[in-house]
Design an enzyme around this catalytic site. Structure first.
Site, short mmCIF file in Angstrom:
data_model
loop_
_atom_site.label_atom_id
_atom_site.label_comp_id
_atom_site.label_asym_id
_atom_site.label_seq_id
_atom_site.Cartn_x
_atom_site.Cartn_y
_atom_site.Cartn_z
N ARG A 98 1.05 -1.27 -0.01
CA ARG A 98 -0.09 0.12 0.21
C ARG A 98 1.08 1.30 -0.11
NH1 ARG A 98 -0.74 -2.27 6.04
NH2 ARG A 98 0.26 -3.17 5.40
N ASP B 211 7.63 -10.01 8.16
CA ASP B 211 7.95 -9.22 10.05
C ASP B 211 9.23 -8.81 10.08
OD1 ASP B 211 8.34 -7.95 12.37
OD2 ASP B 211 7.18 -9.39 13.99
N VAL B 212 9.16 -7.57 8.94
CA VAL B 212 10.47 -6.84 8.57
C VAL B 212 11.85 -7.39 9.90
CG1 VAL B 212 9.89 -6.13 6.83
CG2 VAL B 212 9.86 -4.84 8.62
N TYR C 293 10.38 8.16 15.26
CA TYR C 293 10.78 7.92 13.78
C TYR C 293 11.59 9.08 13.46
CZ TYR C 293 8.36 8.23 9.25
OH TYR C 293 7.53 8.07 7.61
N ALA D 149 14.50 9.27 14.52
CA ALA D 149 15.47 9.37 14.93
C ALA D 149 15.78 7.72 13.55
CB ALA D 149 15.80 8.54 16.81
N LYS E 286 14.96 6.91 10.64
CA LYS E 286 14.67 7.83 9.20
C LYS E 286 16.46 8.58 9.54
CE LYS E 286 10.97 6.35 7.93
NZ LYS E 286 11.01 5.09 7.23
N ILE F 6 4.14 13.28 1.69
CA ILE F 6 3.09 13.12 0.56
C ILE F 6 2.35 12.71 1.09
CG2 ILE F 6 3.62 11.40 -0.79
CD1 ILE F 6 5.60 12.69 -1.07
#
Length: 246
Positions: free
Chosen positions: A15, A62-63, A154, A156, A158, A187
């Site tokens: 998605r 599940d990464v 988030y 940290a 990235k 986006i």
């Protein structure tokens, strides 16, 4: 941009931005692995992608789990015989001010957003080194460079992706593998669509172009970095944000 039946793995590919990237690659003739935590959504996206004339294999992944990542990448290698392109796109948010942020929310975001890039890249590199070719493209964020209140975890994660990308680039450039990052700004996604209009208007004021980007804007940047035209580009961050960060 001739990708010659290449194979791309996209995490979080069912998605949003991941799906847009999958569609852009499919239009170039790239066969795809749509890896997502939701197998149902991965299957639905794969059906759509195959209408464009390429093979699309959905996998549940599940990464953040090293055992699952190793198993799935071995399966992909057996199924396709190679992996030319890896797009580390999977990500989650658990927003809160630092003083109120739960440790589990910090750990979840770091694991899914950052640890996953290490795990998936590690497995892909094993295959790419043998091929003496590979493209790794990691989806970072404008908040890696600007910060954002309520998104310490988030931001940290990235920012960590940027450092990891540069290290991969230095370690494997001599093996024919490039590693770059794309850092989107605001986006248009289901998340931004749900925001009140007045909030969206305020957000747009911070963007010189005066509008949100589209998932396809990110996808176009990713396709370029995966192409032969970007063969001499590695360790870089391509910002896609309408001028929000320069």
């Amino acid at each position: 941009m001739d990708f010659k039946e290449q194979v791309a793995v996209i995490t979080g590919g069912a998605r949003g931005i991941g799906k847009a990237i999958a569609g852009a690659f499919a239009k170039k003739g790239v066969n795809l692995v749509i890896a997502d935590i939701s197998l149902e959504q991965a299957r639905d996206t794969s059906v759509e992608i195959e209408r464009l004339g390429v093979k699309a294999m959905p996998v549940k992944l599940d990464v953040s789990r090293s055992d699952e990542v190793a198993k799935i990448f071995e399966h992909i290698s057996k199924e396709f015989g190679k992996i030319d392109i890896l797009i580390n796109n999977a990500g989650v948010t658990r927003d809160s001010l630092i003083m109120r942020m739960k440790e589990e929310d910090w750990d979840t975001v770091i694991s899914v957003n950052l640890k996953s890039v290490f795990l998936c890249s590690k497995e892909a590199i094993k295959i790419m080194v043998k091929q003496k070719y590979g493209r790794i493209i990691n989806i970072a964020s404008v908040v890696a460079f600007m910060g954002n209140p309520g998104q310490a975890n988030y931001s940290a994660s990235k920012a960590g992706i940027v450092g990891l990308t540069k290290t991969i680039a230095k370690e494997y450039a001599s093996r024919g593998i490039t590693a770059n990052a794309v850092a989107p700004g605001f986006i248009t996604t289901a998340m931004t669509d749900a925001l009140p209009e007045n909030v969206k208007d305020e957000m747009k004021k911070a963007i010189p172009s005066g509008k949100f980007g589209m998932p396809e804007d990110v996808a176009n940047a990713v396709v370029f970095l995966a192409s032969e035209r970007a063969g001499y580009i590695t360790g870089q961050v391509l910002h896609v944000n309408g001028g929000m960060y320069m």
